[in-house]
Scaffold this active site. Structure first.
Site, PDB file in Angstrom:
ATOM      1  N   ARG A  74     104.033 120.021  75.753  1.00  0.00           N
ATOM      2  CA  ARG A  74     104.079 120.854  74.549  1.00  0.00           C
ATOM      3  C   ARG A  74     105.519 121.267  74.256  1.00  0.00           C
ATOM      4  O   ARG A  74     106.087 122.133  74.912  1.00  0.00           O
ATOM      5  CB  ARG A  74     103.209 122.100  74.727  1.00  0.00           C
ATOM      6  CG  ARG A  74     103.250 123.068  73.537  1.00  0.00           C
ATOM      7  CD  ARG A  74     102.664 122.460  72.284  1.00  0.00           C
ATOM      8  NE  ARG A  74     101.252 122.153  72.487  1.00  0.00           N
ATOM      9  CZ  ARG A  74     100.534 121.353  71.687  1.00  0.00           C
ATOM     10  NH1 ARG A  74     101.117 120.780  70.630  1.00  0.00           N
ATOM     11  NH2 ARG A  74      99.255 121.124  71.933  1.00  0.00           N
ATOM     12  N   ARG A 100     103.772 108.658  74.063  1.00  0.00           N
ATOM     13  CA  ARG A 100     104.281 109.912  74.636  1.00  0.00           C
ATOM     14  C   ARG A 100     103.704 110.228  76.013  1.00  0.00           C
ATOM     15  O   ARG A 100     104.125 111.208  76.637  1.00  0.00           O
ATOM     16  CB  ARG A 100     104.014 111.072  73.672  1.00  0.00           C
ATOM     17  CG  ARG A 100     102.554 111.288  73.345  1.00  0.00           C
ATOM     18  CD  ARG A 100     102.368 112.355  72.278  1.00  0.00           C
ATOM     19  NE  ARG A 100     100.954 112.509  71.942  1.00  0.00           N
ATOM     20  CZ  ARG A 100     100.428 113.609  71.451  1.00  0.00           C
ATOM     21  NH1 ARG A 100     101.189 114.665  71.244  1.00  0.00           N
ATOM     22  NH2 ARG A 100      99.151 113.666  71.162  1.00  0.00           N
ATOM     23  N   HIS A 169     108.436 113.859  66.800  1.00  0.00           N
ATOM     24  CA  HIS A 169     107.648 115.069  66.527  1.00  0.00           C
ATOM     25  C   HIS A 169     108.402 116.304  67.036  1.00  0.00           C
ATOM     26  O   HIS A 169     107.933 117.021  67.916  1.00  0.00           O
ATOM     27  CB  HIS A 169     106.311 114.901  67.250  1.00  0.00           C
ATOM     28  CG  HIS A 169     105.238 115.880  66.933  1.00  0.00           C
ATOM     29  ND1 HIS A 169     105.425 117.248  66.977  1.00  0.00           N
ATOM     30  CD2 HIS A 169     103.932 115.689  66.617  1.00  0.00           C
ATOM     31  CE1 HIS A 169     104.270 117.849  66.695  1.00  0.00           C
ATOM     32  NE2 HIS A 169     103.354 116.928  66.468  1.00  0.00           N
ATOM     33  N   ASP A 213     100.418 122.589  58.091  1.00  0.00           N
ATOM     34  CA  ASP A 213     100.382 121.225  58.617  1.00  0.00           C
ATOM     35  C   ASP A 213     100.430 120.285  57.416  1.00  0.00           C
ATOM     36  O   ASP A 213      99.415 120.056  56.758  1.00  0.00           O
ATOM     37  CB  ASP A 213      99.115 121.011  59.445  1.00  0.00           C
ATOM     38  CG  ASP A 213      99.188 119.765  60.317  1.00  0.00           C
ATOM     39  OD1 ASP A 213     100.152 118.996  60.166  1.00  0.00           O
ATOM     40  OD2 ASP A 213      98.280 119.575  61.139  1.00  0.00           O
ATOM     41  N   GLU A 272     109.259 116.946  61.569  1.00  0.00           N
ATOM     42  CA  GLU A 272     109.132 115.622  62.181  1.00  0.00           C
ATOM     43  C   GLU A 272     109.590 114.538  61.207  1.00  0.00           C
ATOM     44  O   GLU A 272     109.138 114.496  60.067  1.00  0.00           O
ATOM     45  CB  GLU A 272     107.672 115.375  62.571  1.00  0.00           C
ATOM     46  CG  GLU A 272     107.064 116.523  63.377  1.00  0.00           C
ATOM     47  CD  GLU A 272     105.549 116.417  63.476  1.00  0.00           C
ATOM     48  OE1 GLU A 272     105.042 115.274  63.529  1.00  0.00           O
ATOM     49  OE2 GLU A 272     104.877 117.464  63.488  1.00  0.00           O
TER      50      GLU A 272
END
Length: 300
Positions: A74, A100, A169, A213, A272
């Protein structure tokens, strides 16, 4: 996979070293005269960056982040590849792809042109091939000085065109997300993921008062995080990217995710650099694509 002995040839005394986390993950630690950074070899996941001119990091990582094999971290700069968001047809495949959470190998390092650089390449496995049965070598090149530069390069070594969506990101450190504004997206169209991907248009600077978002489409613009509490601007410049994703989970979503501290979400904002949604790519046979970013900070 690497062990510490195999990485010694990539070390640079006093400037680039490798160490193992207690969970077994291996990290590269970059210590340059102008900036410091750390990067986890799992996921080629940069977990910190701070120019020495800045008292606070530019890249944020959660104090509750978990550093576990096969799990995403995170914060930092997760590499979303070879798809962004959910897989187009396989709901069981991981969101944002597998890059990732799988091993990458160090293939080059050095000190040149006033920066420390490090190049990693994703290592295909039976697990990755089951989700992406295509020969598409992908590498991440990182340069650290007073700025952070990253290049994600994908080569289509197959004889067919392939779909590709991707993102770096990046989580940026801010004083309080409710006090910052994001510049550079005025007039851009965006898809609002909190409202079933409704298409809207940005008016003025982006400000934050709730979960946000959004996928801003058809924009190659530089963005600036204006941060009055930390008294700085973070500049986000990109090439090879036609989408910008902006995300803050806010309190309720952050609590549900479980790897944020109670108020940690206030100190981060994701901006991002991506090719997603309307801007997903089609990579022709033999073609190579590079998404590159440059992050810098300056006092207000």
């Amino acid at each position: 996979m690497h062990n510490l002995d195999s990485l010694k040839r990539f070390s640079i005394p006093g400037q680039l070293q490798f160490h193992a986390h207690p969970t077994g993950l291996i990290f590269a630690e970059i210590d340059h005269a102008a900036g410091v950074a750390s990067l986890c070899l799992q996921g080629a996941h940069l977990t910190s960056f701070r120019p020495r001119s800045q008292p606070e990091p530019v890249v944020w990582v959660s104090e509750a982040a978990r550093y576990l094999p096969g799990k995403s971290i995170r914060g930092g700069v997760p590499v979303c590849w070879p798809w962004f968001g959910p897989h187009a047809s396989q709901s069981g495949f991981p969101a944002h792809g597998f890059a990732r959470t799988v091993p990458w190998a160090v293939v080059d390092s050095g000190a040149a042109q006033g920066a420390i650089h490090l190049t990693l390449q994703l290592q295909p496995s039976d697990t990755t091939r089951a989700q992406w049965p295509h020969d598409t070598p992908v590498s991440l090149h990182v340069r650290v000085s007073e700025v952070l530069e990253m290049e994600l390069t994908t080569h289509n070594a197959t004889a067919q065109s392939l779909p590709l969506s991707e993102a770096l990101h990046t989580y940026f450190q801010v004083g309080d997300v409710a006090e910052v504004e994001l510049l550079g997206l005025d007039g851009c169209a965006y898809l609002d993921k909190t409202e079933a991907f409704a298409r809207k248009q940005q008016q003025g600077a982006v400000r934050f008062a709730a979960e946000t978002d959004r996928v801003y489409v058809d924009t190659a613009a530089q963005c600036i995080i204006h941060d009055p509490l930390l008294q700085r601007r973070i500049r986000i410049a990109k090439q090879g990217s036609a989408s910008t994703v902006v995300w803050t989970p806010w309190a309720q979503k952050a609590a549900a995710l479980g790897d944020f501290t109670a108020q940690g979400w206030r100190n981060m904002l994701c901006v991002e650099s991506a090719n997603a949604a309307d801007n997903a790519l089609t990579l022709a046979p033999g073609a190579t694509h590079t998404l590159s970013v440059r992050y810098s900070a300056e006092a207000l």
